[in-house]
Design an enzyme around this catalytic site. Structure first.
Site, mmCIF file in Angstrom:
data_model
loop_
_atom_site.group_PDB
_atom_site.id
_atom_site.type_symbol
_atom_site.label_atom_id
_atom_site.label_comp_id
_atom_site.label_asym_id
_atom_site.label_seq_id
_atom_site.Cartn_x
_atom_site.Cartn_y
_atom_site.Cartn_z
ATOM 1 N N GLY A 19 -7.591 2.040 2.629
ATOM 2 C CA GLY A 19 -7.397 3.353 3.240
ATOM 3 C C GLY A 19 -7.486 4.405 2.155
ATOM 4 O O GLY A 19 -8.495 5.087 1.975
ATOM 5 N N CYS B 293 11.838 25.765 5.045
ATOM 6 C CA CYS B 293 13.263 25.958 4.758
ATOM 7 C C CYS B 293 13.945 24.649 4.383
ATOM 8 O O CYS B 293 14.806 24.137 5.113
ATOM 9 C CB CYS B 293 13.939 26.599 5.959
HETATM 10 N N1 LLP Z 1 -3.257 -2.499 5.693
HETATM 11 C C1 LLP Z 1 -1.964 -2.441 6.052
HETATM 12 C C2 LLP Z 1 -1.408 -3.520 6.868
HETATM 13 C C3 LLP Z 1 -1.171 -1.359 5.646
HETATM 14 O O1 LLP Z 1 0.115 -1.324 5.978
HETATM 15 C C4 LLP Z 1 -1.737 -0.332 4.850
HETATM 16 C C5 LLP Z 1 -0.939 0.807 4.406
HETATM 17 C C6 LLP Z 1 -3.110 -0.433 4.531
HETATM 18 C C7 LLP Z 1 -3.840 -1.529 4.951
HETATM 19 C C8 LLP Z 1 -3.822 0.616 3.726
HETATM 20 O O2 LLP Z 1 -3.320 0.688 2.430
HETATM 21 P P1 LLP Z 1 -4.048 1.615 1.335
HETATM 22 O O3 LLP Z 1 -5.394 1.016 1.035
HETATM 23 O O4 LLP Z 1 -4.192 2.975 1.929
HETATM 24 O O5 LLP Z 1 -3.124 1.598 0.204
HETATM 25 N N2 LLP Z 1 2.052 7.069 3.226
HETATM 26 C C9 LLP Z 1 2.036 6.342 1.988
HETATM 27 C C10 LLP Z 1 1.206 5.078 2.074
HETATM 28 C C11 LLP Z 1 1.650 4.127 3.164
HETATM 29 C C12 LLP Z 1 0.782 2.903 3.268
HETATM 30 C C13 LLP Z 1 1.135 2.096 4.446
HETATM 31 N N3 LLP Z 1 0.297 0.946 4.671
HETATM 32 C C14 LLP Z 1 1.560 7.269 0.873
HETATM 33 O O6 LLP Z 1 1.260 8.443 1.122
HETATM 34 O O7 LLP Z 1 1.510 6.859 -0.283
#
Ligand code: LLP
Length: 418
Positions: free
Chosen positions: A284, A351
């Site tokens: 992602g 705020c």
């Molecule tokens: N697959 C699963 C099962 C996941 O839970 C996630 C992310 C991904 C793939 C994708 O991971 P990535 O390649 O994006 O690292 N909001 C947080 C990140 C939360 C990630 C949750 N799961 C931030 O802004 O750092």
């Protein structure tokens, strides 16, 4: 290739200046480089080309429909975690056989919808979920394709909120229990075992963790085979980090770039390719993170108790990562400044004391009417934004060379009434 860069002291995304964009679209504004996205996707595809593989873009990072359509055209699948993401992935034209569905809490309605769509696999996260999916599928006279999400008990030493692979986390099934779960699933009439899945966390920059997870998965597949269970695919999850510090190289700085997809492929394929399974993965952040920036206008300056504040028009409702995870995002002015640097807090209009984009940051003198770019904001920026303080969500534009296109309109106050 640098998709964000200074030319004649002005910041550009590809060949469009940020100042021109804010004039047309206003602020706060999310700006994405379309070619940075394409480039990253192709790097992944190229890196894994020696094996049969599917890239399932994790929609949670950014689920703009234009982005999803672009990725669908490039051949991407989807990692989804809700009925809403299933809806968007299907609308974007992502092939259902390339959609994998994780989430510890799938509702019956979401399970029906995913069954109807014909997705590749439900990534099962608990015993009870397995039983419910089995019953629902039997009721539909079907077999649900499943992968069981292993919790490999690997500590990525990252922020606790985005670490998912430790046994104390809510995700997946403990690797010791997982054999029993598979044996049970193999006897069920409503499910068909397709794969194994694992996702240990996000913003991982040390490839050893991916290698450790791959080792555990490989050993597990061999163990399953001893029990007469074959899987078709191994899903290694997402998690490769993005560059947040000094992403945009300005004079006198050193960049710190995170590992590239080919380095990831090299590490994990060495372990997994002898098993001869289809490889799925779910990036992602690494697809969209560096491709996006949040642009904001400086409203005021203020000094209090010796501390300098630069107050901008983007707040934690637009980009919550600094407030929620204490995350660092590089911040640069849209025009280079000759002034010497000073240490400031960049804060938003919300705020809450926790509403900040940067703390104690050394930056050139910023004044009312200046614009800043918060870099590496493409992932978990817009998708985590909200209407807190009744603020309309920002607009999103993307750039393709010297062309720009609005890919999501700024919300209006009227939208609050729907
Ligand atoms: N697959 C699963 C099962 C996941 O839970 C996630 C992310 C991904 C793939 C994708 O991971 P990535 O390649 O994006 O690292 N909001 C947080 C990140 C939360 C990630 C949750 N799961 C931030 O802004 O750092």
């Amino acid at each position: 290739m640098d998709f964000f860069k200074y030319m004649n002291d002005k910041l550009y995304c590809e060949n469009v200046s940020i100042n021109d964009l804010v004039e047309q679209y206003g602020t706060p504004l999310y700006v994405y480089s379309k070619n940075a996205i394409i480039n990253k996707f192709r790097k992944y595809d190229e890196a894994f080309k020696s094996v049969s593989h599917t890239i399932c873009y994790a929609l949670k990072a950014n689920s703009n429909l234009h982005l999803l359509k672009l990725l669908a055209n490039l051949g991407s699948g989807a990692d989804i975690v809700s009925g809403g993401e299933l809806f968007l992935a299907m609308k974007a034209g992502i092939k259902p056989e390339k959609i994998v569905y994780a989430s510890v809490g799938k509702t019956d309605k979401e399970i029906w919808a995913a069954m109807d769509s014909g997705i590749k696999a439900f990534n099962i996260e608990s015993w009870q979920e397995l039983e419910v999916i089995n019953e629902i599928a039997i009721g539909m006279h079907r077999r649900a394709p499943i992968a069981i999400r292993l919790n490999p008990d690997i500590d990525i030493h990252g922020h606790p909120y985005i670490s998912t692979g430790k046994s104390i986390n809510k995700f997946g099934i403990n690797i010791e229990q997982a054999i029993d779960v598979f044996l049970k699933a193999a006897r069920m009439k409503g499910v068909r075992i397709d794969g194994i899945h694992c996702h240990i966390g996000s913003q991982i920059v040390n490839l050893d963790y991916f290698a450790a997870a791959a080792e555990k998965m490989a050993a597990f597949v061999q163990e399953l085979e001893k029990h007469g269970i074959q899987v078709n695919h191994i899903d290694i999850g997402g998690g490769l980090g993005a560059s947040y510090e000094n992403f945009l190289i300005t004079e006198g700085q050193e960049t710190s770039r995170t590992p590239e997809p080919e380095q990831l492929a090299e590490r994990v394929l060495g372990i997994l390719s002898p098993l001869d399974k289809e490889i799925f993965f779910e990036p992602g952040r690494s697809i969209i993170g560096e491709a996006g920036a949040l642009i904001s206008e400086v409203l005021f300056r203020k000094e209090s108790n010796g501390k300098k504040y630069v107050i901008v028009d983007a707040g934690m409702n637009d980009l919550i990562r600094p407030s929620l995870y204490n995350a660092y995002h590089q911040i640069v002015p849209s025009e280079k400044k000759k002034s010497s640097n000073e240490v400031v807090d960049i804060v938003g209009p919300i705020c809450e004391t926790g509403d900040f984009l940067a703390k104690d940051r050394e930056l050139p003198h910023l004044d009312r009417g200046d614009f800043i770019a918060v870099m590496t904001a493409g992932a978990y920026g817009y998708s985590l934004s909200s209407n807190y303080n009744s603020r309309p969500r920002a607009a999103e534009v993307w750039i393709d060379d010297d062309r720009h296109q609005l890919i999501r309109a700024r919300e209006r106050y009227e939208d609050f009434l729907s």
